[in-house]
Design a protein around this motif. Structure first.
Motif, mmCIF file in Angstrom:
data_model
loop_
_atom_site.group_PDB
_atom_site.id
_atom_site.type_symbol
_atom_site.label_atom_id
_atom_site.label_comp_id
_atom_site.label_asym_id
_atom_site.label_seq_id
_atom_site.Cartn_x
_atom_site.Cartn_y
_atom_site.Cartn_z
ATOM 1 N N VAL A 7 -25.618 3.667 22.337
ATOM 2 C CA VAL A 7 -24.821 4.759 21.783
ATOM 3 C C VAL A 7 -25.203 6.098 22.409
ATOM 4 O O VAL A 7 -24.335 6.928 22.708
ATOM 5 C CB VAL A 7 -24.974 4.819 20.246
ATOM 6 C CG1 VAL A 7 -24.220 5.990 19.667
ATOM 7 C CG2 VAL A 7 -24.505 3.522 19.618
ATOM 8 N N LEU A 8 -26.481 6.309 22.650
ATOM 9 C CA LEU A 8 -26.931 7.581 23.197
ATOM 10 C C LEU A 8 -26.388 7.805 24.612
ATOM 11 O O LEU A 8 -25.933 8.903 24.947
ATOM 12 C CB LEU A 8 -28.455 7.642 23.186
ATOM 13 C CG LEU A 8 -29.078 8.998 23.476
ATOM 14 C CD1 LEU A 8 -28.578 10.037 22.489
ATOM 15 C CD2 LEU A 8 -30.594 8.896 23.412
ATOM 16 N N ARG A 9 -26.417 6.776 25.430
ATOM 17 C CA ARG A 9 -25.846 6.887 26.781
ATOM 18 C C ARG A 9 -24.338 7.069 26.726
ATOM 19 O O ARG A 9 -23.765 7.772 27.560
ATOM 20 C CB ARG A 9 -26.177 5.652 27.607
ATOM 21 C CG ARG A 9 -27.545 5.661 28.179
ATOM 22 C CD ARG A 9 -27.708 4.534 29.158
ATOM 23 N NE ARG A 9 -29.061 4.487 29.669
ATOM 24 C CZ ARG A 9 -29.494 3.557 30.479
ATOM 25 N NH1 ARG A 9 -28.691 2.592 30.856
ATOM 26 N NH2 ARG A 9 -30.732 3.590 30.916
ATOM 27 N N LEU A 10 -23.697 6.452 25.755
ATOM 28 C CA LEU A 10 -22.252 6.601 25.606
ATOM 29 C C LEU A 10 -21.895 8.032 25.210
ATOM 30 O O LEU A 10 -20.929 8.598 25.729
ATOM 31 C CB LEU A 10 -21.720 5.608 24.576
ATOM 32 C CG LEU A 10 -20.222 5.367 24.555
ATOM 33 C CD1 LEU A 10 -19.715 4.919 25.908
ATOM 34 C CD2 LEU A 10 -19.885 4.324 23.505
ATOM 35 N N VAL A 11 -22.684 8.622 24.323
ATOM 36 C CA VAL A 11 -22.470 10.023 23.948
ATOM 37 C C VAL A 11 -22.697 10.933 25.152
ATOM 38 O O VAL A 11 -21.935 11.882 25.389
ATOM 39 C CB VAL A 11 -23.392 10.414 22.773
ATOM 40 C CG1 VAL A 11 -23.382 11.910 22.540
ATOM 41 C CG2 VAL A 11 -22.985 9.676 21.511
ATOM 42 N N ASP A 12 -23.730 10.636 25.933
ATOM 43 C CA ASP A 12 -24.005 11.419 27.136
ATOM 44 C C ASP A 12 -22.833 11.337 28.112
ATOM 45 O O ASP A 12 -22.427 12.339 28.702
ATOM 46 C CB ASP A 12 -25.288 10.928 27.796
ATOM 47 C CG ASP A 12 -25.655 11.735 29.022
ATOM 48 O OD1 ASP A 12 -25.528 12.980 28.975
ATOM 49 O OD2 ASP A 12 -26.072 11.137 30.032
ATOM 50 N N ARG B 260 -21.437 0.888 27.359
ATOM 51 C CA ARG B 260 -20.682 -0.022 26.473
ATOM 52 C C ARG B 260 -21.190 -1.439 26.567
ATOM 53 O O ARG B 260 -21.285 -2.154 25.563
ATOM 54 C CB ARG B 260 -19.191 0.019 26.805
ATOM 55 C CG ARG B 260 -18.480 1.182 26.128
ATOM 56 C CD ARG B 260 -17.014 1.148 26.399
ATOM 57 N NE ARG B 260 -16.868 1.793 27.723
ATOM 58 C CZ ARG B 260 -15.895 1.569 28.572
ATOM 59 N NH1 ARG B 260 -14.946 0.729 28.286
ATOM 60 N NH2 ARG B 260 -15.834 2.196 29.718
ATOM 61 N N ALA C 297 -19.706 10.767 27.337
ATOM 62 C CA ALA C 297 -18.570 11.489 26.759
ATOM 63 C C ALA C 297 -18.720 12.999 26.959
ATOM 64 O O ALA C 297 -17.745 13.687 27.304
ATOM 65 C CB ALA C 297 -18.438 11.164 25.274
ATOM 66 N N VAL C 298 -19.920 13.508 26.773
ATOM 67 C CA VAL C 298 -20.160 14.941 26.980
ATOM 68 C C VAL C 298 -19.989 15.298 28.457
ATOM 69 O O VAL C 298 -19.386 16.322 28.792
ATOM 70 C CB VAL C 298 -21.565 15.327 26.462
ATOM 71 C CG1 VAL C 298 -21.930 16.742 26.870
ATOM 72 C CG2 VAL C 298 -21.620 15.177 24.959
#
Length: 77
Positions: free
Chosen positions: A42-47, A37, A49-50
């Motif tokens: 965004v890619l690390r944030l999606v990672d 954040r 979240a998963v």
């Protein structure tokens, strides 16, 4: 010796150790999400979240196993 180690996984102590290590992983995921954040990544944030979803699922499975072990115990009811 291997049989003793495999039985540890299904014991209450083994489940508590698994819960603790999973909770420790949750701390790591929280740090990863915070950094993502701050960096607007965004890619690390999606990672993150998963990974968080996987941790929640793992905790639910461990809780179910712990509850199942408790059902077999006469003293716990």
């Amino acid at each position: 010796m291997a049989k003793k180690a495999s039985n540890f996984k299904k014991s209450k102590t083994g489940l508590y150790v698994s819960l603790g290590s999973t909770a420790f992983g949750a701390i790591s995921v929280a740090k990863q999400a915070k950094l993502a954040r701050n960096d607007n990544d965004v890619l690390r944030l999606v990672d993150a979240a998963v990974s968080a979803a996987a941790i929640v699922t793992g905790l639910a499975i461990l809780y179910r196993e712990l509850k199942r072990l408790g059902d077999d115990d006469v003293l716990l009811g």
